[in-house]
Design an enzyme around this catalytic site. Structure first.
Site, short mmCIF file in Angstrom:
data_model
loop_
_atom_site.label_atom_id
_atom_site.label_comp_id
_atom_site.label_asym_id
_atom_site.label_seq_id
_atom_site.Cartn_x
_atom_site.Cartn_y
_atom_site.Cartn_z
N ARG A 1 0.85 -1.19 0.00
CA ARG A 1 0.00 0.00 0.00
C ARG A 1 0.89 1.23 0.00
NH1 ARG A 1 -2.74 0.26 4.98
NH2 ARG A 1 -1.33 1.97 5.44
N GLU B 1 4.74 6.88 2.50
CA GLU B 1 5.56 5.67 2.61
C GLU B 1 4.97 4.55 1.76
OE1 GLU B 1 5.61 3.32 6.14
OE2 GLU B 1 3.51 3.68 6.58
N ASN C 1 4.15 0.65 2.11
CA ASN C 1 4.06 -0.46 3.07
C ASN C 1 4.17 -1.77 2.31
OD1 ASN C 1 3.05 1.07 5.64
ND2 ASN C 1 1.78 1.83 3.96
N SER D 1 -2.64 -3.36 5.78
CA SER D 1 -3.95 -3.82 6.27
C SER D 1 -5.07 -2.85 5.89
CB SER D 1 -3.88 -4.00 7.78
OG SER D 1 -3.65 -2.76 8.38
N LYS E 1 12.22 2.75 5.52
CA LYS E 1 12.16 4.18 5.18
C LYS E 1 13.51 4.68 4.66
CE LYS E 1 8.11 5.00 7.97
NZ LYS E 1 7.76 3.64 8.43
N LYS F 1 11.80 10.40 11.11
CA LYS F 1 11.29 9.03 11.16
C LYS F 1 12.39 8.01 11.41
CE LYS F 1 7.72 9.87 7.68
NZ LYS F 1 6.92 9.23 6.62
N GLU G 1 7.70 0.48 11.68
CA GLU G 1 6.39 0.47 11.05
C GLU G 1 5.31 0.45 12.12
OE1 GLU G 1 5.93 0.59 7.80
OE2 GLU G 1 8.11 0.64 7.58
N GLY G 2 4.11 0.81 11.70
CA GLY G 2 2.95 0.57 12.56
C GLY G 2 2.48 1.76 13.38
N ARG H 1 -7.92 7.48 5.17
CA ARG H 1 -7.93 7.68 6.62
C ARG H 1 -8.00 9.17 6.91
NH1 ARG H 1 -2.68 4.32 8.14
NH2 ARG H 1 -2.05 5.32 6.20
#
Ligand code: ADP
Ligand code: MG
Length: 436
Positions: free
Chosen positions: A99, A113, A115, A120, A269, A328, A332-333, A412
Site C-alpha cells: 500500500r 511511505e 508499506n 492492512s 524508510k 522518522k 512500522e505501525g 484515513r
C-alpha cells in the site's frame, strides 16, 4: 441518530484489546471532499510502485548496503538482514500486496511511505465504501474493490505455485499476531480467497515443517502455497528466539512469501530515502526514464541524516527549522515519528552514528476540512486532514511480470493536530473520498 445497519454489524469491527469482543471501527460519517486529480494520479502510479519494489529486490547491492549499515545500530534490522543473507538467490515466485500512502497539497500527491509488509485495512475500507456508496451519491465515491482484488491476486499466485509445484489444494498461511485485533479486516480478505486459509502465529516453529530436499512447506500436513504476513513487522512481536526461528524457517521454504524478506527490507524508510536520489532510482528501475520520472513526481523531499557532511548539513537544517519536517526511525505501525520542537531535542541528543538510522522528510500540510467522526460511540466534529492509501498487487516469475495492478484504496482521516495515522491504534478513522 439512527445508524445504518452496516454500521452496527460486525462488518466494520476490530477486536477490543482487553476482552477481545468486537468493537466498531472508528469512521467518518460523511465522505470527505478529495481532489479527483490527486486520487486518479495515485491510482495510476501504483503499477510503477509495484514495479519499483520488484526492481529494488533485484538490486541486492543496494539492499545489502543499506541494511548492513542499519544493522550496526539496529538489532531488529540485524536479524532481518541475517535471514536475508541466508538466501542464496532471489525468490523464483514473487507476490506482494503493498500500500502506497499519500498526502495531498493542492492537487499534488506526495508519497508518505510504501508499506510492503502487512498492508492492512483493505477489507474494512472495501466494506465502508460499499456502505457509503449506498448512503450517498455513488458517482462521487469511487468504487473500492480492494479486498476482492487482493483476493483474486492470491488466487492467481496460488495458481502460479501449482504450475511450478504440482499439488492439489495448496493453502494460504496467514501469519497473525497473538493478540490480533484486526480479525474482521482479515476475514473479509479470507472470504475473497478461494484456497483454504490457515492462521498461525510465529510463536512455535515446530508447527511449520519444511522438507529439507524439496523445501515444501506444510502445516498440519497441509501444503502451503503462500505465506502471508499480517505480523512480524515490529521488534516487540518477536518475543523470543523461537519467533525468529519461525521467520527463518518460513523464508527458507519454497512457498511464496508475501512479502519475502527482501521485500520487507525494501520497505524500510531508509530505502525510500536512498531512492529519492535520481541516479540510484534510475539504476534501480533498470534505466526506465519514463517510470523513473513518474515515480519522482510523487516524492516529497527526504533527507539523509548519515554521518557525512551532507547528513550534518541536513541535521542542521532540521534543528534550525523543525516545523518544516518529520523525523522518522526505521519502524512500522505508527507512533514512531517525531515532529516540531521535539525534532530539535532528539537530534541534539543523538550521536552521528545513531542519527543515521533516522530519515528526515518534508512535512506535508494537506488541506484541512471539517469532518464528523464516530469513535468509541462518540460523535465528534473535527478539523481534519486525510491520507490516501492505494493498494497494489504484483506477481512475477523470476523477471517476468504476470500481474501488476492497483487494487483499491484506503482513506484515513484524522484531527488536524494529530501527528500519527493508524486506525487500529486510534489516531485516525476510516473514510471514503467524495471526488471533486
Ligand atoms: P508508519 O510506518 O508508522 O505508518 P508513516 O511514515 O506512515 O509511518 O508515518 C505515520 C503517520 O505520520 C502517517 O500516517 C502520517 O499521518 C504522518 N506523516 C508521516 N510522514 C508525514 C509527512 N511527511 N508529512 C505529514 N505527515 C506525515
Ligand atoms: Mg504509515
Amino acid at each position: 441518530m439512527e445508524l445504518p445497519s452496516l454500521l452496527v454489524s460486525r462488518q466494520l469491527c476490530f477486536n477490543d484489546p482487553v476482552n477481545t469482543t468486537p468493537i466498531h471501527a472508528p469512521i467518518a460519517l460523511h465522505p470527505t471532499p478529495f481532489s479527483s486529480t490527486a486520487f486518479n494520479r495515485a491510482i495510476s502510479l501504483q503499477p510503477a510502485f509495484n514495479l519499483l519494489l520488484l526492481r529494488t529486490i533485484q538490486n541486492p547491492a543496494l539492499l545489502t548496503l543499506i541494511s548492513s549499515q542499519l544493522a550496526k545500530s539496529d538489532q531488529f534490522i540485524f536479524k532481518l538482514f541475517e535471514i536475508y543473507q541466508q538466501q542464496s538467490s532471489l525468490p523464483l515466485l514473487f507476490f506482494n500486496v503493498n500500500r502506497s500512502d499519500y498526502m495531498v497539497e493542492g492537487d499534488r500527491i506526495f508519497q508518505i511511505e510504501l508499506n510492503t509488509i502487512s498492508a492492512s485495512l483493505a477489507g474494512l475500507s472495501t466494506k465502508l465504501a460499499e456502505l457509503q456508496r449506498e448512503r450517498f451519491l455513488a458517482v462521487l465515491i469511487p468504487e473500492n474493490r480492494a479486498s476482492y482484488q487482493i483476493g483474486e491476486a492470491f488466487d492467481q499466485a496460488i495458481k502460479l505455485y501449482k504450475e511450478e509445484y504440482p499439488c492439489s489444494t495448496p493453502a494460504v498461511l496467514f501469519i497473525v499476531q497473538e493478540d490480533e485485533r484486526n480479525v474482521f479486516d482479515q476475514l473479509h480478505l479470507i472470504n475473497s480467497i478461494s484456497s483454504p486459509v490457515i492462521k498461525r502465529t510465529l510463536a512455535d516453529p515446530s508447527v511449520f515443517s519444511v522438507d529439507p530436499e524439496s523445501k515444501r512447506l506444510t502445516v498440519d500436513s497441509h501444503e502451503i502455497g503462500i505465506v502471508y504476513y499480517r505480523a512480524g513487522y515490529s521488534p516487540e512481536e518477536y518475543r523470543s528466539p523461537l519467533y525468529w526461528q519461525s521467520r527463518a524457517l518460513l523464508e527458507s521454504s519454497r512457498a511464496i512469501k508475501c512479502p519475502d524478506i527482501a521485500s520487507h527490507l525494501a520497505g524500510l524508510k531508509k530505502v525510500q530515502q536512498v531512492l529519492t536520489d535520481p541516479e540510484t532510482l534510475l539504476a534501480t528501475m533498470q534505466q526506465d526514464q519514463f517510470l523513473t520520472s513518474e515515480l519522482r513526481s510523487s516524492f516529497a523531499g527526504i533527507y539523509s541524516l548519515d554521518d557525512t557532511i551532507e547528513g550534518e548539513r541536513n541535521c542542521a537544517m532540521a534543528i534550525s527549522d523543525p516545523d518544516r519536517f518529520v523525523l522518522k526511525p526505521q519502524r512500522e505501525g505508527g507512533g514512531n515519528n517525531t515532529y516540531g520542537p521535539q525534532i530539535r531535542t532528539l537530534l541534539l541528543s543523538l550521536t552521528p552514528a545513531d542519527r543515521s538510522a533516522y530519515i528526515l522528510m518534508d512535512r506535508i500540510r494537506p488541506q484541512i476540512t471539517p469532518a464528523t467522526i464516530i469513535r468509541s460511540a462518540l460523535i465528534t466534529e473535527i478539523n481534519a486532514v486525510s491520507e490516501l492509501g492505494v493498494y497494489g498487487v504484483i506477481i512475477a516469475k523470476h523477471d517476468t511480470v504476470i500481474l501488476n495492478q492497483p487494487a483499491g484504496y484506503l482513506l484515513r482521516t484524522k484531527p488536524e493536530e494529530s501527528n500519527e495515522g493508524g486506525v487500529v491504534s486510534g489516531f485516525s478513522v476510516l473514510d471514503v473520498p467524495c471526488l471533486q
